[in-house]
Design a protein around this motif. Structure first.
Motif, PDB file in Angstrom:
ATOM      1  N   GLY A 183      54.410  63.145  18.543  1.00  0.00           N
ATOM      2  CA  GLY A 183      53.662  63.308  17.316  1.00  0.00           C
ATOM      3  C   GLY A 183      54.465  63.942  16.192  1.00  0.00           C
ATOM      4  O   GLY A 183      54.280  63.616  15.019  1.00  0.00           O
ATOM      5  N   SER A 184      55.372  64.854  16.535  1.00  0.00           N
ATOM      6  CA  SER A 184      56.176  65.529  15.506  1.00  0.00           C
ATOM      7  C   SER A 184      57.068  64.536  14.772  1.00  0.00           C
ATOM      8  O   SER A 184      57.188  64.578  13.539  1.00  0.00           O
ATOM      9  CB  SER A 184      57.028  66.635  16.141  1.00  0.00           C
ATOM     10  OG  SER A 184      56.211  67.635  16.719  1.00  0.00           O
ATOM     11  N   ASP A 185      57.707  63.636  15.520  1.00  0.00           N
ATOM     12  CA  ASP A 185      58.556  62.618  14.891  1.00  0.00           C
ATOM     13  C   ASP A 185      57.729  61.657  14.046  1.00  0.00           C
ATOM     14  O   ASP A 185      58.151  61.241  12.958  1.00  0.00           O
ATOM     15  CB  ASP A 185      59.325  61.840  15.958  1.00  0.00           C
ATOM     16  CG  ASP A 185      60.396  62.678  16.630  1.00  0.00           C
ATOM     17  OD1 ASP A 185      60.808  63.687  16.035  1.00  0.00           O
ATOM     18  OD2 ASP A 185      60.806  62.335  17.755  1.00  0.00           O
ATOM     19  N   ALA A 186      56.545  61.291  14.542  1.00  0.00           N
ATOM     20  CA  ALA A 186      55.671  60.407  13.773  1.00  0.00           C
ATOM     21  C   ALA A 186      55.266  61.071  12.461  1.00  0.00           C
ATOM     22  O   ALA A 186      55.214  60.430  11.403  1.00  0.00           O
ATOM     23  CB  ALA A 186      54.440  60.048  14.595  1.00  0.00           C
ATOM     24  N   MET A 187      55.001  62.364  12.512  1.00  0.00           N
ATOM     25  CA  MET A 187      54.571  63.097  11.322  1.00  0.00           C
ATOM     26  C   MET A 187      55.674  63.143  10.274  1.00  0.00           C
ATOM     27  O   MET A 187      55.407  63.069   9.064  1.00  0.00           O
ATOM     28  CB  MET A 187      54.142  64.507  11.720  1.00  0.00           C
ATOM     29  CG  MET A 187      53.430  65.266  10.621  1.00  0.00           C
ATOM     30  SD  MET A 187      51.898  64.471  10.075  1.00  0.00           S
ATOM     31  CE  MET A 187      50.934  64.520  11.606  1.00  0.00           C
ATOM     32  N   VAL A 188      56.921  63.250  10.698  1.00  0.00           N
ATOM     33  CA  VAL A 188      58.042  63.285   9.754  1.00  0.00           C
ATOM     34  C   VAL A 188      58.072  62.011   8.922  1.00  0.00           C
ATOM     35  O   VAL A 188      58.218  62.059   7.686  1.00  0.00           O
ATOM     36  CB  VAL A 188      59.382  63.476  10.503  1.00  0.00           C
ATOM     37  CG1 VAL A 188      60.562  63.233   9.564  1.00  0.00           C
ATOM     38  CG2 VAL A 188      59.466  64.874  11.096  1.00  0.00           C
ATOM     39  N   ASP A 189      57.926  60.867   9.575  1.00  0.00           N
ATOM     40  CA  ASP A 189      57.959  59.603   8.837  1.00  0.00           C
ATOM     41  C   ASP A 189      56.695  59.383   8.027  1.00  0.00           C
ATOM     42  O   ASP A 189      56.728  58.717   6.987  1.00  0.00           O
ATOM     43  CB  ASP A 189      58.189  58.440   9.805  1.00  0.00           C
ATOM     44  CG  ASP A 189      59.674  58.157  10.019  1.00  0.00           C
ATOM     45  OD1 ASP A 189      60.488  59.018   9.637  1.00  0.00           O
ATOM     46  OD2 ASP A 189      60.021  57.099  10.571  1.00  0.00           O
ATOM     47  N   LEU A 190      55.579  59.909   8.482  1.00  0.00           N
ATOM     48  CA  LEU A 190      54.345  59.798   7.706  1.00  0.00           C
ATOM     49  C   LEU A 190      54.489  60.594   6.409  1.00  0.00           C
ATOM     50  O   LEU A 190      54.180  60.098   5.320  1.00  0.00           O
ATOM     51  CB  LEU A 190      53.157  60.321   8.512  1.00  0.00           C
ATOM     52  CG  LEU A 190      51.777  60.087   7.890  1.00  0.00           C
ATOM     53  CD1 LEU A 190      51.406  58.613   7.943  1.00  0.00           C
ATOM     54  CD2 LEU A 190      50.714  60.911   8.624  1.00  0.00           C
ATOM     55  N   ILE A 191      54.976  61.806   6.514  1.00  0.00           N
ATOM     56  CA  ILE A 191      55.174  62.651   5.336  1.00  0.00           C
ATOM     57  C   ILE A 191      56.175  62.005   4.381  1.00  0.00           C
ATOM     58  O   ILE A 191      56.012  62.041   3.154  1.00  0.00           O
ATOM     59  CB  ILE A 191      55.649  64.055   5.750  1.00  0.00           C
ATOM     60  CG1 ILE A 191      54.539  64.785   6.510  1.00  0.00           C
ATOM     61  CG2 ILE A 191      56.087  64.871   4.535  1.00  0.00           C
ATOM     62  CD1 ILE A 191      54.978  66.087   7.159  1.00  0.00           C
ATOM     63  N   GLY A 192      57.192  61.380   4.950  1.00  0.00           N
ATOM     64  CA  GLY A 192      58.233  60.758   4.133  1.00  0.00           C
ATOM     65  C   GLY A 192      57.866  59.402   3.568  1.00  0.00           C
ATOM     66  O   GLY A 192      58.663  58.803   2.827  1.00  0.00           O
ATOM     67  N   GLY A 193      56.671  58.895   3.907  1.00  0.00           N
ATOM     68  CA  GLY A 193      56.242  57.610   3.372  1.00  0.00           C
ATOM     69  C   GLY A 193      56.815  56.406   4.094  1.00  0.00           C
ATOM     70  O   GLY A 193      56.653  55.265   3.642  1.00  0.00           O
ATOM     71  N   ARG A 194      57.475  56.628   5.227  1.00  0.00           N
ATOM     72  CA  ARG A 194      58.050  55.508   5.978  1.00  0.00           C
ATOM     73  C   ARG A 194      57.049  54.912   6.967  1.00  0.00           C
ATOM     74  O   ARG A 194      57.302  53.876   7.564  1.00  0.00           O
ATOM     75  CB  ARG A 194      59.316  55.978   6.708  1.00  0.00           C
ATOM     76  CG  ARG A 194      60.456  56.329   5.752  1.00  0.00           C
ATOM     77  CD  ARG A 194      61.670  56.866   6.462  1.00  0.00           C
ATOM     78  NE  ARG A 194      61.431  58.171   7.059  1.00  0.00           N
ATOM     79  CZ  ARG A 194      61.522  59.321   6.389  1.00  0.00           C
ATOM     80  NH1 ARG A 194      61.817  59.321   5.094  1.00  0.00           N
ATOM     81  NH2 ARG A 194      61.315  60.481   6.987  1.00  0.00           N
ATOM     82  N   ALA A 195      55.913  55.582   7.151  1.00  0.00           N
ATOM     83  CA  ALA A 195      54.789  55.045   7.918  1.00  0.00           C
ATOM     84  C   ALA A 195      53.549  55.223   7.049  1.00  0.00           C
ATOM     85  O   ALA A 195      53.485  56.132   6.209  1.00  0.00           O
ATOM     86  CB  ALA A 195      54.623  55.791   9.239  1.00  0.00           C
ATOM     87  N   ASP A 196      52.566  54.343   7.239  1.00  0.00           N
ATOM     88  CA  ASP A 196      51.380  54.374   6.383  1.00  0.00           C
ATOM     89  C   ASP A 196      50.306  55.329   6.891  1.00  0.00           C
ATOM     90  O   ASP A 196      49.806  56.167   6.143  1.00  0.00           O
ATOM     91  CB  ASP A 196      50.784  52.962   6.263  1.00  0.00           C
ATOM     92  CG  ASP A 196      51.713  52.007   5.547  1.00  0.00           C
ATOM     93  OD1 ASP A 196      52.344  52.423   4.559  1.00  0.00           O
ATOM     94  OD2 ASP A 196      51.812  50.835   5.971  1.00  0.00           O
TER      95      ASP A 196
END
Length: 319
Positions: A183-196
């Motif tokens: 979840g931590s790695d997923a959150m990084v990309d979510l915050i960065g706009g690389r995941a929706d």
């Protein structure tokens, strides 16, 4: 040889009779967490361990055994003596993993026994900077209606993966699941706009929402969340079939005597319904689970069936 030793241990424990639970525990109890210390499950395990240690007067330690989507630590507990001295604290991924991993090194129904559900929380649909909508209905009418959505998950077969797939199935949303190592790695990309979007537990996402790093579009289920009163619920929006929750569960090796399982259930429930336990859960916007061990076991088996059906319908498999 291992099966013979396990059988002998079970026979010895059964011969001890009703007085067994009165004496338990008399030595160190290990709570295995099948995730890294950086995850959201570890703090709960350490809170429970500390409270049980004070209650029992024996050492209660937490041992992290992460890897393979929580199956390494789970398999380890499944092989331990069924004497109550090694137990598992895991997440609702326990019931989603069998739906996609058909070669698990343990049988989730027979090799472990459901003991207690210390907490449950709502799943929150969160969005990063790539999403302009502020609520779930706006998101479904705008971004989700116009393009394929990149949906971050904490890993193939994780509870966040299945919560997202459940939402996609209920809304008809085109979503490509992007699996991360946690979840931590997923959150990084979510915050960065690389995941929706990311459908995560309240415990895992609340801090980032409150910090303004991500947005809470909605919650799965009937009611709005206390901590996120502006985020609509799926049932409120008329979305059917998207109700699901995130829980923490305690399990013991299969063959653990009923007396020990019942004592563990009673003592863990007492910890979580105490003033300290309720304060801990309130801080996470979570609720205590007060199921008996038998009720929890029935829920486990029902969820495994539910997620297996969804995996077949959505074509989800790790094989």
């Amino acid at each position: 040889m291992k099966r013979i030793l396990a059988t002998t241990a079970i026979a010895t424990l059964m011969a001890a009779g009703p007085g067994l639970a009165q004496d338990y525990p008399t030595q160190t109890v290990t709570i295995v967490v099948p995730y890294s210390p950086a995850g959201s499950t570890d703090p709960a395990a350490r809170f429970i361990a500390g409270e049980l240690q004070e209650k029992w007067g024996v050492n209660v330690v937490v041992e992290n055994r992460p890897g393979a989507g929580s199956t390494i630590g789970t398999a380890h507990v499944a092989t331990m003596d069924p004497d109550g001295y090694t137990i598992l604290l895991t997440t609702s991924a326990y019931t989603t993993a069998p739906a996609v991993h058909h070669d698990l090194p343990y049988d989730p129904v027979n090799d472990l026994r459901a003991v207690a559900m210390p907490s449950s929380a709502q799943f929150v649909v969160t969005a990063g900077s790539s999403i302009q909508s502020e609520t779930l209905d706006q998101f479904l009418e705008n971004e989700a209606a116009e393009r394929d959505i990149f949906m971050a998950t904490a890993g193939l077969g994780s509870s966040t993966h299945f919560a997202g797939e459940l939402l996609a199935a209920a809304t008809g949303m085109d979503a490509t699941a992007v699996h991360y190592s946690g979840g931590s790695d997923a959150m990084v990309d979510l915050i960065g706009g690389r995941a929706d979007i990311y459908v995560g537990s309240m415990t895992a996402v609340l801090g980032n929402v409150q910090a303004g790093q991500i947005k809470a579009l909605g919650v799965l289920g009937a009611d709005r969340a206390r901590a996120l009163p502006d985020a609509p619920s799926t049932e409120e929006l008329g979305i059917e079939g998207a109700s699901s929750g995130f829980w923490l569960g305690v399990f013991a090796p299969g063959g653990t005597p009923d007396e020990i399982v019942e004592k563990l259930n009673a003592d863990i429930t007492a910890v979580m319904t105490s003033d300290a336990g309720m304060a801990y859960l309130e801080n996470l916007d979570s609720d205590v689970g007060t199921m008996s061990a038998a009720e929890f076991q029935a829920m486990i088996e029902a969820e495994i069936e539910q997620w297996t059906v969804l995996a077949a319908e959505r074509g989800i498999s790790a094989d």
